[in-house]
Scaffold this active site. Structure first.
Site, PDB file in Angstrom:
ATOM      1  N   ASP A  37       0.852  -1.201   0.000  1.00  0.00           N
ATOM      2  CA  ASP A  37       0.000   0.000   0.000  1.00  0.00           C
ATOM      3  C   ASP A  37       0.882   1.244   0.000  1.00  0.00           C
ATOM      4  O   ASP A  37       2.024   1.206   0.486  1.00  0.00           O
ATOM      5  CB  ASP A  37      -0.934   0.021   1.221  1.00  0.00           C
ATOM      6  CG  ASP A  37      -2.222   0.788   0.950  1.00  0.00           C
ATOM      7  OD1 ASP A  37      -3.279   0.153   0.781  1.00  0.00           O
ATOM      8  OD2 ASP A  37      -2.170   2.046   0.877  1.00  0.00           O
ATOM      9  N   ASN A  90      -4.872  -4.229  -7.422  1.00  0.00           N
ATOM     10  CA  ASN A  90      -6.158  -3.768  -6.906  1.00  0.00           C
ATOM     11  C   ASN A  90      -6.188  -2.302  -6.495  1.00  0.00           C
ATOM     12  O   ASN A  90      -7.252  -1.694  -6.452  1.00  0.00           O
ATOM     13  CB  ASN A  90      -6.531  -4.684  -5.725  1.00  0.00           C
ATOM     14  CG  ASN A  90      -7.642  -4.114  -4.900  1.00  0.00           C
ATOM     15  OD1 ASN A  90      -8.789  -4.131  -5.316  1.00  0.00           O
ATOM     16  ND2 ASN A  90      -7.305  -3.576  -3.717  1.00  0.00           N
ATOM     17  N   TYR A 158     -11.815   8.371 -13.920  1.00  0.00           N
ATOM     18  CA  TYR A 158     -11.930   7.051 -13.283  1.00  0.00           C
ATOM     19  C   TYR A 158     -12.500   6.036 -14.274  1.00  0.00           C
ATOM     20  O   TYR A 158     -11.970   4.932 -14.436  1.00  0.00           O
ATOM     21  CB  TYR A 158     -12.841   7.169 -12.055  1.00  0.00           C
ATOM     22  CG  TYR A 158     -12.993   5.892 -11.263  1.00  0.00           C
ATOM     23  CD1 TYR A 158     -12.042   5.515 -10.329  1.00  0.00           C
ATOM     24  CD2 TYR A 158     -14.101   5.061 -11.450  1.00  0.00           C
ATOM     25  CE1 TYR A 158     -12.180   4.344  -9.590  1.00  0.00           C
ATOM     26  CE2 TYR A 158     -14.250   3.890 -10.725  1.00  0.00           C
ATOM     27  CZ  TYR A 158     -13.291   3.532  -9.792  1.00  0.00           C
ATOM     28  OH  TYR A 158     -13.429   2.369  -9.067  1.00  0.00           O
TER      29      TYR A 158
HETATM   30  P1  NAD Z   1     -10.037   1.747  -0.683  1.00  0.00           P
HETATM   31  O1  NAD Z   1      -9.874   3.215  -0.854  1.00  0.00           O
HETATM   32  O2  NAD Z   1     -10.725   1.209   0.521  1.00  0.00           O
HETATM   33  O3  NAD Z   1      -8.603   1.030  -0.812  1.00  0.00           O
HETATM   34  C1  NAD Z   1      -7.684   1.396  -1.793  1.00  0.00           C
HETATM   35  C2  NAD Z   1      -6.275   1.279  -1.229  1.00  0.00           C
HETATM   36  O4  NAD Z   1      -5.349   1.596  -2.284  1.00  0.00           O
HETATM   37  C3  NAD Z   1      -5.987   2.245  -0.081  1.00  0.00           C
HETATM   38  O5  NAD Z   1      -5.442   1.545   1.024  1.00  0.00           O
HETATM   39  C4  NAD Z   1      -4.966   3.218  -0.671  1.00  0.00           C
HETATM   40  O6  NAD Z   1      -4.026   3.712   0.283  1.00  0.00           O
HETATM   41  C5  NAD Z   1      -4.299   2.371  -1.723  1.00  0.00           C
HETATM   42  N1  NAD Z   1      -3.679   3.175  -2.768  1.00  0.00           N
HETATM   43  C6  NAD Z   1      -4.153   4.306  -3.348  1.00  0.00           C
HETATM   44  N2  NAD Z   1      -3.274   4.778  -4.228  1.00  0.00           N
HETATM   45  C7  NAD Z   1      -2.206   3.941  -4.224  1.00  0.00           C
HETATM   46  C8  NAD Z   1      -0.965   3.917  -4.916  1.00  0.00           C
HETATM   47  N3  NAD Z   1      -0.651   4.875  -5.804  1.00  0.00           N
HETATM   48  N4  NAD Z   1      -0.112   2.901  -4.661  1.00  0.00           N
HETATM   49  C9  NAD Z   1      -0.408   1.938  -3.753  1.00  0.00           C
HETATM   50  N5  NAD Z   1      -1.563   1.920  -3.066  1.00  0.00           N
HETATM   51  C10 NAD Z   1      -2.462   2.910  -3.295  1.00  0.00           C
HETATM   52  O7  NAD Z   1     -10.760   1.255  -2.020  1.00  0.00           O
HETATM   53  P2  NAD Z   1     -11.544  -0.094  -2.434  1.00  0.00           P
HETATM   54  O8  NAD Z   1     -12.975   0.214  -2.487  1.00  0.00           O
HETATM   55  O9  NAD Z   1     -11.075  -1.251  -1.650  1.00  0.00           O
HETATM   56  O10 NAD Z   1     -11.042  -0.187  -3.934  1.00  0.00           O
HETATM   57  C11 NAD Z   1     -10.113  -1.114  -4.390  1.00  0.00           C
HETATM   58  C12 NAD Z   1     -10.245  -1.197  -5.890  1.00  0.00           C
HETATM   59  O11 NAD Z   1     -11.595  -1.519  -6.247  1.00  0.00           O
HETATM   60  C13 NAD Z   1      -9.911   0.106  -6.616  1.00  0.00           C
HETATM   61  O12 NAD Z   1      -9.195  -0.181  -7.805  1.00  0.00           O
HETATM   62  C14 NAD Z   1     -11.279   0.660  -6.964  1.00  0.00           C
HETATM   63  O13 NAD Z   1     -11.251   1.507  -8.077  1.00  0.00           O
HETATM   64  C15 NAD Z   1     -12.052  -0.616  -7.239  1.00  0.00           C
HETATM   65  N6  NAD Z   1     -13.498  -0.493  -7.149  1.00  0.00           N
HETATM   66  C16 NAD Z   1     -14.109  -0.044  -6.022  1.00  0.00           C
HETATM   67  C17 NAD Z   1     -15.493   0.070  -6.008  1.00  0.00           C
HETATM   68  C18 NAD Z   1     -16.217   0.611  -4.797  1.00  0.00           C
HETATM   69  O14 NAD Z   1     -17.427   0.846  -4.888  1.00  0.00           O
HETATM   70  N7  NAD Z   1     -15.553   0.789  -3.669  1.00  0.00           N
HETATM   71  C19 NAD Z   1     -16.252  -0.292  -7.116  1.00  0.00           C
HETATM   72  C20 NAD Z   1     -15.606  -0.758  -8.240  1.00  0.00           C
HETATM   73  C21 NAD Z   1     -14.225  -0.858  -8.248  1.00  0.00           C
END
Ligand code: NAD
Length: 258
Positions: A37, A90, A158
């Site tokens: 992370d 992810n 996005y």
């Molecule tokens: P989250 O914000 O809870 O977790 C994302 C994590 O990624 C965080 O811990 C953050 O610190 C880390 N991060 C951000 N930028 C980074 C970087 N440059 N390098 C390394 N780590 C980094 O988000 P989530 O909901 O668990 O999302 C995870 C994935 O799922 C993402 O790709 C998101 O786009 C995708 N997604 C989420 C949803 C939703 O509704 N939450 C829906 C579709 C897709």
């Protein structure tokens, strides 16, 4: 017997949401997990809780949009566990200033593409050779249902970044199929995680999203972790290049019931 016994998995964004739940589940299924992370403290917290539960994990701070960091995180997996079998690209961001084409700044576009699209590219660039050298395995790239559907609450950077993830995944799956490396995309629907709840920051915005979900609720990070486990394990041994929609039916719906 765990479904990921003797496997080494690297998960980016492992400090929160889908990444944290997946790291916990993969470890419980026997994998040694490299928890990556940008926020080092949260990666350490995930790795520590896995170790406390008797699993194997290390924490690595990396910015997935940096080639040096991406190379180093893959190297850490190989140095610590001697192999890499599962790469879960992810990590992703959804910026609150991401909107329609007119209002979204070039800086927000670049930032979003750098993390969400280039970050996945770099994970594959360094991860796939390591997986091939370990005898094969599975790459999972997190896209989103928004790569399939346009939303009236726009987030153009996005959405475009997630479309790029799907196209990249498809091509890499074809290129590496004969090497025993499977590459699939996970397309979550709207989830009750930090990332989306911050973006949909009013009840009205949440409601506008939920009316389109036939199941009538946001998904959970645990539900994505279970789907990622399927793609990571041999249970999905004949699946590559797929877009695994785990979305409460949102992409199937034309009109949802009242
Ligand atoms: P989250 O914000 O809870 O977790 C994302 C994590 O990624 C965080 O811990 C953050 O610190 C880390 N991060 C951000 N930028 C980074 C970087 N440059 N390098 C390394 N780590 C980094 O988000 P989530 O909901 O668990 O999302 C995870 C994935 O799922 C993402 O790709 C998101 O786009 C995708 N997604 C989420 C949803 C939703 O509704 N939450 C829906 C579709 C897709």
């Amino acid at each position: 017997m765990g479904r990921l016994d003797e496997r080494v998995a690297l998960i980016t964004g492992a400090g929160s949401g889908i990444g944290r739940e997946s790291a916990t589940l993969f470890a419980a299924e026997g994998a040694a997990v490299v928890c990556v992370d940008l926020d080092e403290g949260s990666a350490v917290a995930t790795a520590s809780s896995i170790e406390q539960a008797g699993g194997r994990a290390i924490a690595v701070r990396a910015d997935v949009s940096s080639a040096d960091d991406a190379a180093a995180m893959v190297q850490a997996a190989q140095d610590t566990y001697g192999a890499l079998h599962i790469m879960f690209n992810n990590a992703g961001i959804m910026h609150s200033d991401d909107g329609n084409a007119q209002d979204t700044s070039e800086a927000i576009w670049d930032l979003t593409m750098n993390v969400n699209a280039k970050g996945v590219f770099l994970g594959c660039k360094f991860g796939i050779p390591a997986i091939r050298n370990s005898g094969g395995g599975s790459v999972i790239n997190t896209a989103s249902f928004v790569a399939h559907l346009g939303a009236a609450t726009p987030q153009v950077a996005y959405t475009a970044s997630k479309g790029a993830v799907l196209a990249l995944t498809r091509e890499l799956a074809v290129v590496h199929a004969s090497e025993g490396v499977r590459v699939n995309a996970l397309c979550p629907g709207p989830l009750r995680t930090e990332l989306l709840m911050k973006f949909l920051d009013t009840d009205e915005k949440k409601h506008r999203r939920l009316v389109h979900v036939p199941m009538g609720r946001f998904g959970l990070a645990e539900e994505m972790a279970k789907s990622a486990l399927f793609l990571a394990s041999d249970d999905s041994s004949y699946i590559t290049g797929s877009e695994f929609l785990v979305d409460g039916g949102i992409t199937a719906a034309y009109v949802t019931p009242e």
